[in-house]
Design an enzyme around this catalytic site. Structure first.
Site, mmCIF file in Angstrom:
data_model
loop_
_atom_site.group_PDB
_atom_site.id
_atom_site.type_symbol
_atom_site.label_atom_id
_atom_site.label_comp_id
_atom_site.label_asym_id
_atom_site.label_seq_id
_atom_site.Cartn_x
_atom_site.Cartn_y
_atom_site.Cartn_z
ATOM 1 N N HIS A 86 10.889 8.567 -7.237
ATOM 2 C CA HIS A 86 12.309 8.844 -7.499
ATOM 3 C C HIS A 86 12.533 10.345 -7.332
ATOM 4 O O HIS A 86 11.702 11.147 -7.752
ATOM 5 C CB HIS A 86 12.601 8.398 -8.942
ATOM 6 C CG HIS A 86 14.038 8.360 -9.338
ATOM 7 N ND1 HIS A 86 14.820 9.486 -9.419
ATOM 8 C CD2 HIS A 86 14.830 7.329 -9.729
ATOM 9 C CE1 HIS A 86 16.038 9.144 -9.826
ATOM 10 N NE2 HIS A 86 16.075 7.841 -10.028
ATOM 11 N N ARG B 41 23.989 11.668 -9.739
ATOM 12 C CA ARG B 41 24.395 11.964 -8.361
ATOM 13 C C ARG B 41 25.506 11.016 -7.930
ATOM 14 O O ARG B 41 26.452 11.420 -7.264
ATOM 15 C CB ARG B 41 23.192 11.846 -7.408
ATOM 16 C CG ARG B 41 22.232 13.023 -7.512
ATOM 17 C CD ARG B 41 20.975 12.820 -6.691
ATOM 18 N NE ARG B 41 20.022 11.958 -7.356
ATOM 19 C CZ ARG B 41 19.380 10.946 -6.794
ATOM 20 N NH1 ARG B 41 19.580 10.668 -5.523
ATOM 21 N NH2 ARG B 41 18.532 10.217 -7.486
HETATM 22 C C1 SIN Z 1 16.695 2.608 -10.980
HETATM 23 O O1 SIN Z 1 15.485 2.869 -10.981
HETATM 24 O O2 SIN Z 1 17.164 1.598 -10.444
HETATM 25 C C2 SIN Z 1 17.685 3.534 -11.581
HETATM 26 C C3 SIN Z 1 17.014 4.650 -12.260
HETATM 27 C C4 SIN Z 1 17.983 5.755 -12.427
HETATM 28 O O3 SIN Z 1 18.701 5.768 -13.430
HETATM 29 O O4 SIN Z 1 18.030 6.625 -11.570
#
Ligand code: SIN
Ligand code: FAD
Length: 484
Positions: A254, A277
């Protein structure tokens, strides 16, 4: 004689959802959870759950199952493109099930369980705003998990045992899964016990298994911090009884974990929700320059950060990037902002105050507000600016800023299931008496999962697994699987 029951391994969203389906059909459930507290990673979810089309999406709503399908296929990329024959069909069926049942999953949570999902953001790789969360003070994962826990707790047919680590699946000579072996600690001694019944495995992914499965499948990620606490992957337990695994090398990094100035090298970081974002936040390098469409797919944003930002010469592998929000974006995310500022991860400041620290920020913001007000096209291709409202950049303009770096977050690989949540063996045959749902499974997301689609898979495939296990149990006609 122990009463016959369905065993659910793991107390995250997939396990709880399967449990609700089972209890709804008055089938007893024994839930085994290795930690002392329930909820798994599900309880930490911060951006929300996808669904399309739903009544909560912005009106006019042009989103559709087909559009969500196309985004998911594009994001899944190479593993889906390269698959052929039965494997391609299986992956396509999983995607069609996920997106086709997404609207129903939202209404199951909102209408049947009473969870507020009225706020919707557009996350990276999505062509519409379709990631749902509540408008109140609770983050989505906590809200959903605590509500579902409240539903099952107190039901006389439900028993949750925490501190129980499942170590083995039991498979009879005829091939049917008949229960599990698990351990727990009593009076400083490790106790080994068995429980008997059909099994739904919902034990999550291996993004927290840095020294085990991650080191085996993705040694190149060593040293990159994670959003996951340490936890061993459970896929090998299923492999031991013949389950196939797929896509184990596809691990999601991420783009935005917070770098806490009080503990900058922490190996486990608090996630900066993608919704930051989605609702308008932008990314700039340490010097202030923008460098990417912040709403690109996660793998693309992460790659840009690693390529274009400065890597710190520290033990933890991290890169120098700032997340910046204006007041409009911040207002759309009050609950998140409150938590992150309380933790010291985001601070409120002004463009003028940041001038020395982030020298090119003023210029980057001036270029960006021209994009927001549609005077120019975004050079990086960003289409949606969320709730960004700042249109004139002055030294006194208020902004919110935090340091972020890529973090190991989610594992796309896992045990092979079909669209009935049945776990398949190496020959593509279902293993009788065994289902899996949630992050333990693999193949659905290909090389990149879309934000918000993990909670969705937990609900969609958790419900399917619960219903299938219920039908199987009823087919057993109440026969007791217990051995004396
Ligand atoms: C996700 O992993 O689907 C969302 C995680 C986040 O809040 O960025
Ligand atoms: P989990 O919720 O992880 O639950 C698995 C449970 O199984 C755990 O409680 C674990 O202790 C237990 N367990 C494991 N092994 C054993 C064993 N051997 N014996 C007994 N119990 C065992 N996804 C989204 O879609 N939207 C988001 O906004 C979002 N935000 C996220 C934010 C963070 C910080 C993180 C880390 C993830 C986020 N994700 C999000 C991803 C998503 O939360 C998870 O992928 C998903 O919740 C996994 O659910 P699960 O039920 O499969 O597993």
């Amino acid at each position: 004689m122990i009463p016959s029951t369905v065993i659910v391994v793991g107390s995250g969203l997939a396990g709880l959802t399967a449990t609700i389906q089972l209890l709804g059909q008055r089938i007893p459930v024994l839930m085994l959870e290795r930690f002392s507290h329930p909820g798994g990673n599900s309880i930490k979810a911060s951006s929300g759950i996808n669904g399309a089309p739903t009544p909560f999406q912005p009106i006019p709503n042009s989103d559709s199952v087909a559009a969500f399908h196309d985004d998911t296929v594009t994001s899944a990329g190479a593993p889906l493109v390269a698959a052929s024959g039965a494997e391609k069909t299986r992956r396509q069926n999983l995607i069609e099930t996920l997106v086709g049942q997404s609207s129903g999953a939202i209404s199951w949570l909102a209408d049947e369980q009473g969870i507020d999902l009225s706020r919707v953001a557009q996350l990276g790789g999505h062509s519409f705003a379709r990631t749902h969360r509540g408008a109140g003070k609770k983050p989505p994962g906590y809200d959903i998990v605590s509500t579902l826990l409240g539903r099952v707790t107190g039901d006389e047919l439900f028993r949750m045992e925490t501190g129980r680590r499942v170590t083995k699946l039991l498979r009879e000579a005829g091939g049917q899964v008949s229960g599990v072996e698990y351990t727990y600690v009593r009076d400083n001694e490790t106790v080994v016990e068995k429980a008997y019944g059909p099994v739904v495995v919902a034990s999550g992914g291996f993004a927290g298994d840095a020294r085990g499965l991650l080191a085996r499948y993705r040694p190149d990620l060593a040293g990159i911090p994670s959003t996951n606490d340490h936890r061993e992957g459970t896929q090998p337990l299923l492999q031991e009884i013949g389950a196939a695994v797929v896509d184990m090398e596809h691990v999601q990094v991420h783009p935005t974990g917070f770098v806490d100035s009080k503990d900058p090298e922490a190996a486990v970081k608090i996630l900066a929700a993608e919704a930051l974002r989605g609702e308008g936040g932008i990314l700039v390098r340490g010097d202030g320059r923008r460098f990417v469409n912040e709403l690109e797919k996660r793998e693309t944003v992460t790659h840009a950060m690693m390529e274009q930002a400065k890597e710190f010469p520290t033990t933890a592998r991290q890169w120098d990037v700032n997340l910046v929000l204006d007041e409009g974006a911040a207002a759309a995310l009050q609950m998140h902002l409150g938590f992150y500022t309380m933790k010291g991860l985001i601070r409120q400041t002004t463009v003028g105050e940041l001038a020395e620290e982030i020298p090119l920020l003023h210029g980057a913001l001036r270029e960006y507000v021209d994009v927001v007000s549609e005077k120019t096209k975004d050079p990086f291709g960003r289409q949606s600016c969320g709730h960004w409202t700042l249109t004139e950049v002055l030294p006194e303009s208020r902004v919110y800023v935090g340091k972020v770096t890529p973090v190991v977050h989610f594992t796309m690989g896992g045990v092979v299931i079909n669209e009935r949540s049945q776990v398949l063996d190496g020959q593509g045959q279902p293993i009788p008496g065994l289902w899996a749902a949630g992050e333990i499974t693999g193949g659905l997301h290909g090389q990149n999962r879309l934000g918000g689609s993990s909670l969705l898979e937990c609900v969609v495939f958790g419900r399917i697994a619960g219903d299938e296990a219920a039908a199987f149990y009823q087919g057993l006609d109440g026969q007791c699987l217990a051995s004396s």
